[in-house]
Write a protein that holds these residues in place. Sequence first.
Motif, short mmCIF file in Angstrom:
data_model
loop_
_atom_site.label_atom_id
_atom_site.label_comp_id
_atom_site.label_asym_id
_atom_site.label_seq_id
_atom_site.Cartn_x
_atom_site.Cartn_y
_atom_site.Cartn_z
N ALA A 1 1.05 -0.99 0.19
CA ALA A 1 -0.46 0.31 -0.18
C ALA A 1 0.97 1.38 -0.25
O ALA A 1 0.29 2.62 0.13
CB ALA A 1 -0.49 0.17 0.93
N ALA B 1 -5.88 2.10 -0.16
CA ALA B 1 -5.51 2.75 0.45
C ALA B 1 -6.65 4.30 1.42
O ALA B 1 -7.26 5.10 2.30
CB ALA B 1 -4.39 2.90 1.37
N VAL C 1 -7.12 2.34 8.05
CA VAL C 1 -6.42 1.02 7.29
C VAL C 1 -5.11 1.17 7.83
O VAL C 1 -3.64 2.31 8.37
CB VAL C 1 -5.96 1.79 6.37
CG1 VAL C 1 -4.94 0.71 4.84
CG2 VAL C 1 -7.48 2.60 5.39
N VAL D 1 -1.50 0.16 6.68
CA VAL D 1 -0.48 0.53 5.20
C VAL D 1 0.41 -0.46 5.61
O VAL D 1 1.62 -0.41 6.17
CB VAL D 1 -0.34 1.74 5.42
CG1 VAL D 1 0.81 1.83 3.71
CG2 VAL D 1 -1.10 2.80 5.56
#
Length: 246
Positions: free
Chosen positions: A13, A22, A32, A34
């Motif tokens: 991501a 993302a 999120v 990542v």
Amino acid sequence: MRLKDKTAIVTGAASGFGEGIARKFANEGATVMVVDLNISAAEAIATEIGGHAVMADVSKADQVASMIETAIKTLGHVDILVNNAGITHLPTPLEDVSEDEFDRVFAVNCKSVYLTARDIVPHFKTRGTGAILNIASTAGVSPRPRLNWYNASKGWMITATRAMAVELAPEGIRVNALNPVAGETPLLKSFMGEDTPETRAKFLSTIPLGRFSTPEDLGNAAAFLCSQEASMLTGVCMEVDGGRCI
């Protein structure tokens, strides 16, 4: 805010399609995680979107297990997993791709789906809900010459998506995939072999809408498939390809 109060893990991501997913998830209200090998880039994205960053090689069992454990502890629970991390080999006659290249492509593109499922599915089953999104490719639907083993890995991913969807549906877990065409990402040059105006023009001539997929295109499609709006969709492998596979 289609993903308000949802939590998500997005692998790969820190750039390209994963970054687009993302960012879109965060814009739709999700928190999120990542995930990327490039931790500094992952941390930069996470800071921008109000998320969290983890470094992991998704082809390694211990790192995947740690990633899932960290996500559950940090986020409280996980609602969505996006298996986006992927690699390719350069355009090469199929018999000339080295065994090491072959193994790496299948480890990152295929084994990672097995590893993440092994660790996240029990969590989803306990909660009675969850969404998994696999980022496959048009290469798994309409293969391009000289990308043979990459094509095969994405075909595997599409079949895995459907098999997972059938098995996990009674548990309240949906599994879908996106099939992007080549996009404006760090992998574009690898798909084309070289990035020149002539090579781009040749690639674009196979896409009826006349452009590459963008991270925003993938983010929009991913947000829909992982939202409640798609609650009746599972086992779907959606082309985001400007008509390439027609």
